[in-house]
Design an enzyme around this catalytic site. Sequence first.
Site, PDB file in Angstrom:
ATOM      1  CE1 TYR A   1      38.867  52.000 -16.977  1.00 43.21           C
ATOM      2  CE2 TYR A   1      39.696  49.973 -14.956  1.00 43.21           C
ATOM      3  CZ  TYR A   1      38.987  51.434 -16.216  1.00 43.21           C
ATOM      4  OH  TYR A   1      37.626  50.250 -16.193  1.00 43.21           O
TER       5      TYR A   1
ATOM      6  CE  LYS B   1      33.645  49.010 -31.333  1.00 38.74           C
ATOM      7  NZ  LYS B   1      32.453  48.254 -31.641  1.00 38.74           N
TER       8      LYS B   1
ATOM      9  CG  ASP C   1      30.805  45.307 -31.012  1.00 38.00           C
ATOM     10  OD1 ASP C   1      31.622  44.559 -30.862  1.00 38.00           O
ATOM     11  OD2 ASP C   1      30.821  46.700 -31.040  1.00 38.00           O
TER      12      ASP C   1
ATOM     13  CG  ASP D   1      36.834  47.474 -14.681  1.00 35.21           C
ATOM     14  OD1 ASP D   1      36.466  46.918 -13.659  1.00 35.21           O
ATOM     15  OD2 ASP D   1      36.746  48.455 -14.421  1.00 35.21           O
TER      16      ASP D   1
ATOM     17  CG  ASP E   1      31.838  43.842 -12.809  1.00 31.00           C
ATOM     18  OD1 ASP E   1      32.843  43.175 -12.515  1.00 31.00           O
ATOM     19  OD2 ASP E   1      31.233  44.878 -12.038  1.00 31.00           O
TER      20      ASP E   1
HETATM   21  C1  IPM Z   1      37.963  45.874 -10.602  1.00 29.12           C
HETATM   22  C2  IPM Z   1      37.378  47.305  -9.715  1.00 29.12           C
HETATM   23  C3  IPM Z   1      38.450  48.149  -9.375  1.00 29.12           C
HETATM   24  C4  IPM Z   1      38.671  48.762 -11.164  1.00 29.12           C
HETATM   25  C5  IPM Z   1      38.156  49.636  -9.176  1.00 29.12           C
HETATM   26  C6  IPM Z   1      37.470  50.087  -7.867  1.00 29.12           C
HETATM   27  C7  IPM Z   1      39.297  50.741  -9.111  1.00 29.12           C
HETATM   28  O1  IPM Z   1      36.379  47.568 -10.516  1.00 29.12           O
HETATM   29  O2  IPM Z   1      38.594  45.569  -8.873  1.00 29.12           O
HETATM   30  O3  IPM Z   1      36.935  45.868 -11.031  1.00 29.12           O
HETATM   31  O4  IPM Z   1      38.265  49.469 -11.869  1.00 29.12           O
HETATM   32  O5  IPM Z   1      40.347  47.501 -11.161  1.00 29.12           O
HETATM   33 MG    MG Z   2      35.835  46.194 -11.675  1.00 24.99          MG
END
Ligand code: IPM
Ligand code: MG
Length: 380
Positions: free
Chosen positions: A142, A193, A226, A250, A254
Amino acid sequence: MTRPKLVVLPGDGVGPEVTGEACRVLDWLRAERGFDCEVREHAYGFSVFREHGRLLLDEVLADALAADAVLFGAMGGPEYDDVPTPVRRAGSVLRLRMELGTFANLRPAVGFPELADAVPFKESVIAGADILLVREANGGIYFGEPRGIETMDDGGRRGVNTLVYGSHEIARVARMAFSLARQRKGRLCSVDKSNVLESGALWRQVVTETHAQGFEDVELSHMLVDNCAMQLIRDPAQFDVIVTTNMFGDILSDGAAAIMGSLGMAPSASLGEPDGDGRRHALYEPVHGSAPDIAGRGIANPLGAIWSLALALRHSFDRAGDAARIERAIRNVLGRGVRTADIAGDHQPVGTREMGDAVLAELAALNDASDAASPATAQL
Ligand code: IPM
Ligand code: MG
């Protein structure tokens, strides 16, 4: 201790709605729990861009740098299509994490039995799951250079990003993760990875070296990313602390949040290295983002934001008891079937404000109780 200082940046989309509820909990702590804290709120995000052509003003960044903690709402939304890429990058939450030097992004995910009816997993799968995912937040793909979209001689275009990690970046987040694991169940799983990427091979080497430098009491394992994605779904209770790169963290965070039924539940704490006085920068934010589809409708789940405030109390304000009290209040409210739409399950959903009201009522009821045990993260 001088009077602690909290900067609040509600930001875009549902950010103001959910941080509004966290701030009501903060007001309760000030009134009922003697938490004397200076709070300063600033505009951030698209509203600032419309007026100033930037998302994050210098004076806001300076105030965030001077604070003990920042409580952040959300950034993003369809209106960002009009924000030029350099402006977006200069003001994004990624930049904020970078400027604050908060390289370790802690993302808890807990399998709450109270939420069993709202979670897309069998109760036996989420039972006992209590994961702390530590995402590296100041490096990796990033931030790596070179980056950009370029036009080639043949007229074709290519997009370029660079995945690069220095050994010091890996070692510092590994140390943080080992320290956290030591205060929990004593197990750390490092995710990479390394079978394909050189940066992944270095990641694995440096985590292993760091383990040998005073963290041998923590049980270390390694897992390919993975496989980790699959294991998080198959058997989330096998994990204690996970440490991984910026992008993998990231994505996996989720996925891990699914055991709580919704991203709306998920809190986070981004922490930096302590200075000589033991003071560190810290940024607390719910993981859900701006959720433009439901923004302004009063239905967003504020629990991720309220839980993020609890993390601030634990990691920045030395108030672990109050953090545990808030976490207990959240669980009790869920157990009573008070649910926003994202976690409604078998229940009639309530709005953002009603959920805040329910947490406040529960906090008042718990105020004198002494058994407010923490469901989640360890204290640093
Ligand atoms: C998160 C979000 C952010 C990130 C985005 C909004 C830049 O997805 O906090 O996980 O990638 O960190
Ligand atoms: Mg995120």
